[in-house]
Design a protein around this motif. Structure first.
Motif, PDB file in Angstrom:
ATOM      1  N   VAL A 392       0.818  -1.217   0.000  1.00 18.15           N
ATOM      2  CA  VAL A 392       0.000   0.000   0.000  1.00 18.15           C
ATOM      3  C   VAL A 392       0.851   1.265   0.000  1.00 18.15           C
ATOM      4  O   VAL A 392       0.508   2.263  -0.648  1.00 18.15           O
ATOM      5  N   ARG A 396       0.795   4.387  -2.659  1.00 12.01           N
ATOM      6  CA  ARG A 396       0.533   5.770  -2.230  1.00 12.01           C
ATOM      7  C   ARG A 396       1.636   6.719  -2.680  1.00 12.01           C
ATOM      8  O   ARG A 396       1.370   7.840  -3.109  1.00 12.01           O
ATOM      9  N   TYR A 431      -7.875  -4.273  -4.310  1.00 16.73           N
ATOM     10  CA  TYR A 431      -7.121  -3.722  -3.183  1.00 16.73           C
ATOM     11  C   TYR A 431      -7.953  -2.627  -2.496  1.00 16.73           C
ATOM     12  O   TYR A 431      -7.770  -1.440  -2.727  1.00 16.73           O
ATOM     13  N   TYR A 433      -7.906  -1.384   0.316  1.00 15.04           N
ATOM     14  CA  TYR A 433      -7.292  -0.513   1.306  1.00 15.04           C
ATOM     15  C   TYR A 433      -6.949   0.852   0.731  1.00 15.04           C
ATOM     16  O   TYR A 433      -6.615   1.777   1.468  1.00 15.04           O
ATOM     17  N   LEU A 434      -6.979   1.010  -0.577  1.00 16.59           N
ATOM     18  CA  LEU A 434      -6.749   2.335  -1.177  1.00 16.59           C
ATOM     19  C   LEU A 434      -8.065   3.002  -1.546  1.00 16.59           C
ATOM     20  O   LEU A 434      -8.355   4.113  -1.121  1.00 16.59           O
TER      21      LEU A 434
END
Length: 738
Positions: A392, A396, A431, A433-434
């Motif tokens: 992650v 980012r 994904y 989590y983004l």
């Protein structure tokens, strides 16, 4: 300490270390024999002084450079005769270098640049051959019955200025001739071959000598890993940052990337992909070794140095078959001239290789990506991060660099395309989590669209669009976008590979295999993510023998990547290898215990029916369960009809997922629902279909209704919860709060 001008000869055994590993004592004895019986008599005859032996080499000083070269020639001729009658494993070949230059004398020893240059150029000689410096050539060129091949100026280690280097041709037919161009080389080769043929007829007894092997060694293409393409093939080696500041590494890598990208737009060239050239960055071999490994005719190499606003770039284009430099240039410019330098380098390469550009290619190459060098700097930082199957924080950082580039230049198409590429990766691999899948999909569409508004020929944006269109069931548009990406950048392995994926999943299997093989030729040492893509293409096209090794390599490099385990399990079943299939399934369920056939059936419901059936059958036989966590509810506990409707109309659920994530979900009486957990907050619609509860959330499963079941919770797990809701994505325990 004394200085004077002298001729220096250095000889060195080829492959001495390898030979010593096989037979250390025998190799040493043969070296001593050559020293005593060949070198020392010739050195004495031509008035030289053996300064010292250096392990497997020797250093000799001469007052006359003509004597030095005559000694070298006679040594190599005598060595050729000795080797002709010796078993192959007992032959020692020497490389010899001769230089005329200033030396420093200290006692019996000598050193200095005159010695260093002799040492460096002997490495440029062929085994059994001689290389001489330009200063030597100027004095001896018409005084011995030999010929010369000019290697041009060569940059050698520890010597500031390039050194002119020539190879000596020992055949008498070449006497007095010097060549330095490919056309002359070919004509002379024909002449020498003819002379050798005449000599063979007149003097067959000389057959054992085979002097032509000293002039024309076996074709270097014989050791190439791949056949050379039918067009000029180029590898741009990673530029070396010589600034002494590692913070400028990204600039050197960025320059490499941009040259590869721009050259990849030229249909008349064959250009090796970025990952493969960076993979050979630390190869210790010569340029010819790198070219052989990648299967290319030409190699571009260079250095970059940045000091404040100044930029110094050295670049050289080398013909790997001859070792000759076709073109070299040194740029000393302001940093703001970076794009002008790139344009000049590309233009010189195209000119040197006599490639014709179409009007569209000419326009594309003339396009400057951005006027803002700070934006360009951030873009290069993003490109160096790498983002396929990343953590992650890498995602980012990558997105942050792209966004900073866009903030500085909103018209920077490549930066928008970069965000689209990250977003589609996040979306395809779930994904969350983004971004949620819905958000990632929208960002990918929007960013790709914006990139294409700014640059209608942006290959990466077309590739992203093709993937989105494929999943949306728009096959014709997906093919058009994938083909446009390849047309814009015909040497882009990623664009060609994604075209192969589109073709495989739309029924054109033979064409998909051909395109994927082309992509792997462009990128012969691909990144693990690209190996996985290639494996999936071959698997979908039913070429299991090509698919499995690629997917195994990807799995080993990306042990936590779900698709690698998933596809390998099914591929092993197809080949009848049940044990490794079961092993992959076991590991997949350890890593992703919620993996299930129902999920995959929804995930891939845009596939052709026969491909989906083929894949699900393989997964089922490999042991993948029907529902998450191998859940199997009892019919007696299943809730359906009016009872199920009463559980959702105006009700709120509160509970936990099997993985421990807490959630709440509200249903109104109009068929709307809102779901919330620690990392997700989404709304959708719901309907009851007999005993199934079906939901649709924007961005998930291509905006399709996804159905599951509700059971009374009779298991000891989460016994304080009244119900179990099983869907393709989750197993949830809940109770009503109202």
């Amino acid at each position: 300490m004394e200085r004077h001008l002298a001729a220096v000869l250095i000889a060195d055994v080829v492959g001495y270390g390898r030979l010593s590993q096989i037979d250390e004592e025998g190799t040493r004895a043969r070296f001593q024999s050559d020293l005593k019986e060949v070198f020392e008599p010739k050195i004495a005859r031509h008035h030289g002084r053996l300064v010292k032996t250096m392990g497997d080499g020797l250093l000799v000083e001469f007052h006359s450079v003509v004597d030095a070269l005559r000694c070298a020639v006679e040594v190599q001729q005598q060595k050729a005769k000795r080797n002709a009658v010796a078993p192959a494993e007992q032959r020692l070949d020497f490389r010899v270098g001769v230089n005329l230059g200033d030396i420093i004398v200290e006692g019996e020893d000598i050193h200095g640049d005159g010695v260093n240059i002799a040492d460096r150029i002997q490495a440029l000689a062929e085994p059994g051959g001689i290389a001489i410096s330009g200063t030597t050539y100027d004095q001896v060129k018409s005084k011995l019955p030999v010929g010369y091949i000019s290697l041009g100026e060569q940059k050698v280690k520890s010597i500031t200025e390039p050194v002119r280097v020539y190879r000596v041709v020992l055949d008498p037919a070449a006497a007095g001739k010097t060549i330095g161009t490919r056309s002359n080389l070919r004509a002379w080769r024909i002449a020498v071959a003819a002379a050798a043929a005449v000599a063979f007829i007149l003097a067959g007894v000389a057959l054992w000598w085979q002097p032509w092997t000293l002039i024309w060694p076996p074709s270097p293409t014989e050791r190439f890993a791949y056949p050379l393409p039918d067009k000029p093939s180029v590898a741009v080696l990673p530029f070396i940052n010589v600034s002494g500041d590692t913070k400028q590494d990204h600039l050197a890598e960025g320059l490499t990337d941009d040259l590869i990208t721009e050259l990849s737009k030229v249909s008349g060239l064959f250009v090796i992909a970025r990952h493969s050239v960076f993979a050979v960055r630390d190869t210790a071999g010569k340029i010819q070794d790198v070219a052989a490994e990648l299967g290319v005719h030409y190699v571009l190499e260079g250095t970059l140095q940045r000091a404040d606003s100044r930029l110094r770039i050295n670049v050289k284009l080398i013909d790997a078959l001859t070792g000759l430099s076709l073109w070299a240039e040194r740029y000393d410019r302001q940093y703001v001239d970076l794009f002008a330098v790139q344009d000049d380098v590309i233009g010189k390469i195209i000119s040197a290789l006599a490639v014709k550009l179409s009007e569209g290619e000419r326009d594309q190459l003339a396009r400057i990506p951005t006027d803002n060098l700070e934006a360009y700097d951030y873009y290069m930082r993003a490109e160096q991060e790498g983002f396929l199957y990343s953590d992650v924080e890498t995602y980012r950082r990558t997105l942050s660099f792209y966004q900073k580039a866009i903030d500085l230049d909103p018209g920077f198409a490549n930066a928008h395309a970069g965000i689209a590429r990250v977003a589609v990766d996040v979306w395809r691999n779930d994904y969350n989590y983004l971004w949620s899948a819905a958000v990632a999909r929208k960002i990918a569409y929007d960013a790709a669209g914006q990139a294409l508004k700014l640059d209608p020929n942006n290959a990466r944006a077309h590739t992203v669009l093709a993937l989105l269109q494929l999943v949306d069931g728009r096959e014709t548009e997906a093919k058009e976008s994938a083909n446009r990406a390849v047309e814009a950048q015909p040497n882009d392995a990623e664009a060609v590979g994604n075209l192969a994926l589109i073709l495989a999943q739309t029924g054109s299997r033979a064409q998909a295999v051909a395109e994927m093989e082309k992509a792997l030729r462009l990128d012969p040492t691909p990144a693990p993510a690209f190996q996985l893509l290639a494996g999936i293409v071959f698997y979908t096209a039913r070429d299991i023998d090509q698919a499995i090794p690629l997917m195994e390599a990807a799995r080993d490099a990306l042990p936590n990547a779900e698709p690698a385990r998933e596809y390998l399990a099914a591929a092993y079943v197809d080949r009848g290898e049940r044990t490794p299939a079961a092993r992959e399934t076991e590991k997949l369920l350890q890593l992703f215990p919620d993996s299930n056939l129902t999920y995959y059936s929804y995930l891939y419901d845009y596939w052709r029916e026969d491909d989906l059936r083929y894949h699900l059958t393989g997964l089922r036989e490999a042991g993948i369960p029907e529902w998450p966590f191998s859940f199997a509810g009892k019919d007696a506990d299943q809730i359906g009809g009016e009872d199920l409707r009463n559980l959702v109309d105006g009700k709120t659920w509160a509970g936990k997922h099997k993985n421990g994530t807490e959630f709440m979900q509200y249903f109104d009486k109009a068929g709307n629902t809102a779901y919330r957990s620690s990392n997700t907050n989404i709304t959708g619609v719901v309907e009851v279909n007999e005993n199934r509860l079906c939901e649709k959330f924007v961005g998930y499963f291509q905006d399709r209704m996804v159905c599951g079941y509700v059971y009374r919770n009779t298991s000891p797990e989460q016994r304080d919860m009244q119900y179990v809701h099983v869907t393709p994505q989750a197993l949830k325990y809940f109770s009503l709060t109202n």
